[in-house]
Design a protein around this motif. Structure first.
Motif, PDB file in Angstrom:
ATOM      1  N   ILE B  45      11.351  95.587 -44.383  1.00 32.05           N
ATOM      2  CA  ILE B  45      12.568  94.801 -44.203  1.00 32.05           C
ATOM      3  C   ILE B  45      13.683  95.671 -43.624  1.00 32.05           C
ATOM      4  CG2 ILE B  45      14.326  93.504 -45.447  1.00 32.05           C
ATOM      5  CD1 ILE B  45      11.968  92.893 -47.502  1.00 32.05           C
ATOM      6  N   MET B  46      13.779  96.892 -44.136  1.00 26.44           N
ATOM      7  CA  MET B  46      14.812  97.792 -43.623  1.00 26.44           C
ATOM      8  C   MET B  46      14.572  98.107 -42.151  1.00 26.44           C
ATOM      9  SD  MET B  46      16.673  97.954 -46.220  1.00 26.44           S
ATOM     10  CE  MET B  46      17.940  99.043 -45.542  1.00 26.44           C
ATOM     11  N   GLN B  47      13.302  98.183 -41.783  1.00 27.60           N
ATOM     12  CA  GLN B  47      13.001  98.448 -40.370  1.00 27.60           C
ATOM     13  C   GLN B  47      13.493  97.313 -39.474  1.00 27.60           C
ATOM     14  OE1 GLN B  47       8.825  99.491 -39.809  1.00 27.60           O
ATOM     15  NE2 GLN B  47       8.917 100.851 -41.574  1.00 27.60           N
ATOM     16  N   ILE B  48      13.306  96.104 -39.950  1.00 28.77           N
ATOM     17  CA  ILE B  48      13.792  94.960 -39.166  1.00 28.77           C
ATOM     18  C   ILE B  48      15.313  95.011 -39.053  1.00 28.77           C
ATOM     19  CG2 ILE B  48      13.974  92.441 -39.091  1.00 28.77           C
ATOM     20  CD1 ILE B  48      11.300  92.343 -40.611  1.00 28.77           C
ATOM     21  N   LEU B  49      15.965  95.229 -40.191  1.00 33.32           N
ATOM     22  CA  LEU B  49      17.425  95.285 -40.184  1.00 33.32           C
ATOM     23  C   LEU B  49      17.908  96.412 -39.282  1.00 33.32           C
ATOM     24  CD1 LEU B  49      18.133  94.730 -43.983  1.00 33.32           C
ATOM     25  CD2 LEU B  49      18.427  93.075 -42.134  1.00 33.32           C
ATOM     26  N   SER B  50      17.159  97.502 -39.285  1.00 29.28           N
ATOM     27  CA  SER B  50      17.529  98.645 -38.463  1.00 29.28           C
ATOM     28  C   SER B  50      17.403  98.320 -36.975  1.00 29.28           C
ATOM     29  CB  SER B  50      16.647  99.822 -38.842  1.00 29.28           C
ATOM     30  OG  SER B  50      16.773 100.860 -37.916  1.00 29.28           O
ATOM     31  N   LYS B  51      16.284  97.662 -36.624  1.00 29.12           N
ATOM     32  CA  LYS B  51      16.092  97.298 -35.212  1.00 29.12           C
ATOM     33  C   LYS B  51      17.159  96.309 -34.739  1.00 29.12           C
ATOM     34  CE  LYS B  51      11.150  98.107 -34.844  1.00 29.12           C
ATOM     35  NZ  LYS B  51       9.849  97.487 -35.197  1.00 29.12           N
ATOM     36  N   GLN B  52      17.631  95.489 -35.655  1.00 29.72           N
ATOM     37  CA  GLN B  52      18.648  94.508 -35.297  1.00 29.72           C
ATOM     38  C   GLN B  52      20.048  95.111 -35.323  1.00 29.72           C
ATOM     39  OE1 GLN B  52      18.145  90.766 -35.372  1.00 29.72           O
ATOM     40  NE2 GLN B  52      15.927  90.840 -35.635  1.00 29.72           N
ATOM     41  N   GLY B  53      20.114  96.388 -35.667  1.00 34.30           N
ATOM     42  CA  GLY B  53      21.417  97.047 -35.651  1.00 34.30           C
ATOM     43  C   GLY B  53      22.283  96.739 -36.844  1.00 34.30           C
TER      44      GLY B  53
END
Ligand code: FES
Ligand code: FES
Lengths: 146, 146
Positions: B45-53
């Motif tokens: 989940i953090m990876q997704i949030l990270s990719k979305q900035g």
DNA sequence: ATAAAAAAAGACAATAATATCTTTATATAT
DNA sequence: ATATATAAAGATATTATTGTCTTTTTTTAT
């Protein structure tokens, strides 16, 4: 918001109610065609609704589903609870085990207000009323073709 | 209402924001422990949030997750859209392909009102504000032990 | 430079939701 | 009584979600 099963359930019930007449029974295939749902999955859902006493049915030729007079004023809330479970709209918005005013999660105040509005709305709207609006042509159960 | 992934995302972000300080980075294991979530699922989940900035991160010793100043005022709505998708809160309550005033399903008027209230609520509440309330002890991210 | 720490990425497993297919039971009409 | 239509029940398949485990990459501290 609701599971697909629940959406099909609501659509099916509204359709049945809109066709409700003296002793009129609606067959499964007609229902599935009318609400654009997978036949056998819809059958499963109807079985649940039937066991919960929300819908009635008779087997055999000219059999099908129908609503008893006392089932007509069933609310959306009762349907949602029958299919998605009684806890489905009472839990914490952030997934805590228990939602409470005295032990609130960070979104509790804002979320519970909206959630309670939703509950109120579901509790105020009956299948019967929605079916009536459908009969008047004020709404539809199927996708627009365009 | 929201997926578990989305609930974890919101809780994680609020936790990070509540710990936000000058150059402070929060490790994954600390986050998962603080919000009571499965570590590796939270990582995804953090990876997704990270990719979305929405969240920033640095690897290596003393690395971890943190919020850029311009990410602090991110709203719940942006988080929900990042995880559950942009269509998640705009569709028809009964599952029709398109929700519209001009081609309404039987619950459209009642449902869209509540749904739009929810959208408004999500759009008005920032992670930052909710984290501040958490810091004040006005809310919690974990289940009560009793 | 090297080692260690941490996120990122990828592979896999478990569970739940959705969907399909087959068989059985039962009511009705003939 | 028999045949037929229908819901009920059961078995299986598919897909999406949630969760776990392993490997890789990158950054920092030494
Ligand atoms: S405690 Fe989370 S919504 Fe009430
Ligand atoms: S058309 Fe169903 S909610 Fe708008």
């Amino acid at each position: 918001m609701f599971s697909k099963a629940c959406k099909y359930a609501i659509r099916a019930l509204i359709y049945i109610a809109s066709k409700e007449g003296e002793g009129n029974r609606i067959g499964l295939s007609e229902i599935a065609a009318a609400i654009d749902s997978p036949v056998h999955f819809t059958a499963k859902i109807m079985q649940i609704l039937s066991k919960q006493g929300i819908v009635s049915s008779v087997k055999g030729p000219n059999g099908g589903f129908y609503l008893e007079a006392e089932s007509l004023p069933v609310t959306l809330l009762e349907v949602v609870r029958a299919i998605d479970g009684v806890h489905h709209l009472s839990g914490c918005g952030l997934g805590l085990k228990k939602c409470s005013d005295s032990f609130p999660c960070p979104v509790h105040h804002e979320f519970s207000e909206v959630r309670d509005d939703l509950l109120r709305m579901l509790n105020e709207n009956t299948i019967q009323y929605l079916a009536h609006e459908l009969s008047l042509g004020n709404s539809t159960l199927k996708n627009s073709l365009t």
